[in-house]
Design a protein around this motif. Sequence first.
Motif: not given
Length: 974
Positions: A7-11, A126-139
């Motif tokens: 996530l940090c790399i994607a950001v 890296l930016a499209t790595a699978k993240v569960d955005c339903a539970r994350h409030d990252s940008p």
Amino acid sequence: MIVRRTLCIAVLLTLAAGGAQAQQTPAASASTSTRYDDVSAYRRFLIYPHQQRAHEAMQRGDAARAMSEFEQARGLAPRSVGTALDLATAYQRFGEAQRARGVLVEQLLATPADPRLLAALQALDLATAKVDCARHDSPVCRAQRGFEALRSGELQRAEHELEDETFANAPEGLSLRRSLAQRAIHVGDMPLAARQFEALERQGALSRAEGEQWFNVLLVLDRPQRAQALQERGGLDAAAQRLALAQLLARRGDWNVLAGYLRSSPPRFEDETQEKAWIYLLQRVVRLQPSLLREYRPRTPAGRRLHAGLVLPQAMHDAQWPLAESLLQRLPQNGFREQRFEVALQRARHDEALMHARATRDAPGGAASLDVSSYRLLEAGAEAQAATLLMESYPFAGTADPDPLFARLAVLAASHPEAFGVSERVRLRTPLQDAQRHAGQLRVWVALHDCEGLRAAMGGLDGEAPAMAWRALADCYRATQPGLAQHAYAQAHRLQGDADSARALAYQAFAAQDMATAMSVWRALPPEQLRDEDLLAAATTALEAGHREEARTWLQAYAAREGAVDAVNDRYWWLVARAEPETSSVAVDALRKAIAIRPDAAYYVALADVQERRGEDEAALRALLQAQAMTPQDAVLARRIGYAHLQRGAVGPAIEQFERARASMPGDDTLIRQLMYLNQARGDRMAARHYAALAIDRFDAEQSDAQDIAQSQQRFALRRLHEDLGRRWSVDADLILGDTTSSAANPIAPGVSYRSYFQAEAQYRLDDAWRNERAGGLSAYARVFAGSGRSGDVWPTHAPMLGVGLHWKPWRAHNAVLSLEQQAPLDNHPDTRGDTMARFSYSTAFRDRYNQDWRPATRWWATQNLYLDLAHYLRSSQTAVTADYRVSLHRRLAAGQTLEPYAHAQFNGLDRAHGAGFGRDVRVGVGVRWNVWYGESRYDAYRHRFSIGVEVQHAFTSYLPERNAVYLTVGKHW
């Protein structure tokens, strides 16, 4: 741990990509030269506009436009790594990761070893790595949820994601907010769009394009104050934006605010429609701020026409001619002709006004403007231009009512006949067929006072013209050709035989000195048709015709009419006086009654005429002076009074009257010479000399160079008089050397005989008070003389004497001189002693033509002179008398030189003292001498004379021993 790192790399990648996008602009991209090094300069030139528009779209969150522009750039350079990276970045930013991957993989097949492509793929993974955005409030997750909301049309939910301040300030949040603003505009939710733009402004991320959108949104939301504040920050002053805000203020009716807004500099309009809209807005606030519209400077032709149409009428109404002229100067020359005409008139550019009047007249349907244009030209003092305009349009064929134009043309003809040249008069000569226009044509000729032209326009003296035309022709000829005027009045009387035409004929016949016709007309008129002034005119005609009895009849009829007491006037008494005999006392009484009613100089002169014929000279002079008091500038009357004074012997008053007359008649030669002679007679030498100079000037001005003998002599006489009047001193010297004693009596020392003698005399004319109209004046003189002595020496140096005395001329008309002289010896010679001599001498040539002076234009001339002399010595009691008659003939040798042979006969008598007896000497002499005159000027004749000659004498009887003698004579006069 791995998920957090991913996530940090994607950001970081997203931030880097967003930062690059934010920093890279089409105009100044730091990586352009390296990213597109695999593209030719020509391809870069083609790609550049698409790059510019794509980056601007990305800044304002316009995904479709950005991706479309990058796709077109990719199509122009499909093998370029740079176009692939740009397009992949746009796909990734707007959630199209798969499409971004496809572009990068496709480019890797073409350039497999390019590290930039590998890095981009790694960052994408890296930016499209699978993240569960339903539970994350990252940008990234908030951005994902926000864009999903936009795609589903849930704009409020997308706005909710932006409530997180950290996310809102992140590049993903800014991208979402921009996309939300564009979506809100698309669906018409202007308040939502306005909130997004306000947030971008607070974050300092509002682009210029977004500012323009926000400005338009504020206008839609009817928030002009906020829109104006946004506009004042800069970058939003395009013509459309300025115009939109101003129109909003106008729709709201905020006129004061609108006037203040319009006071600022106008925008740079893109087309004529925009400028016309701006000018209409200026017109809306013209009552609040009239200077805004007046001082506005249009930039487009349509704007200039509209502006002039709005401002020009008011400017001309307020007489603001410089403003009106400046407005017209911005417009094409072929428009606003009437306004240009009026401005040119007001600016006194009459020729320019004429040009505009012509253009207006020549336009379709412009003939009707001729009346107004010519009137305005005439009213403005442009008479010549008005005449030109009317004559160009003559005979006004396109005008329904030409009478005003003909009347105006007649006025111009009367005041400015010089404006009607040869060509204009030729056109006016041809008679017009239309009766109305022909009448107007004749009025113009009457105003021109051109009798020949009027006659031609009438068709000649034999033409068929109405009585009005004949009357006009008669009026035209009346002052210059009274005979033709009488003929024209007779024709008018023949065509229209009423009393008015009869009167006109009678009056004109009188003016033409045709008393018979005038009398016949007056006699033919019935008495009841004769007006009071007609009776007086008929009486005047009868007097001029010599019918005094008939004149008295008409005068009696005039006096017998009802109200005759009031009707009797000075003219009546004047005619009564003329009807009486020339010396009648009734005439005197009638003239005095006329003067009592109305004092008039002519009546006083007539009274003086009658009184002179009656022998009442003093009364006549008083009457003339009364007339002069009423007409002090009448030179003829002053001259007559001068002669009246002269007949009475009053030289001073005569001179005064002649000088008054000459003030009005400075070129009258008779007056000048009369004043010259009168001042000479009065003894005023300076005044007489002044008039002599004037007479010479007049003579030279009137005579040609080739003057005859009489004219030359006349001019010489004037110059001689001028010279004599200016002379105070004169000096004479005479020398005679003889071979024997002779001249028993001589003008030097009467009664003394000499072989030789010499004398020099200086004479000074005393004060002019001694001169008057009768006496010639008084002179003082002194002389020295000497002779040859008893021994008869040749040289006259013996017994010198000094004589001092006075000469007095008792008569001006005669050269007679009475002298009294005291003589005293200048040495101690025993034979000389002092004595007192009383002397009378007289000299005459009988006629002026025989005098001894120079003749200016004659080769030969004769002279004669009779000299008489009587002298008595008081102490020695001797008396001597001499009579000498001389004739001579002058032969002109050169200018001022003559050879003069002469002869003379002389009688000398000497009555000796103490009863010594009376001695007589009678002799004749002949001789010849050379004369030289010199010292002349323009105004003075020869001032000096020198003579030398030889003379032989023979005495028939004498008391001297010698009968024959020869002499050398020398004479000098200064």
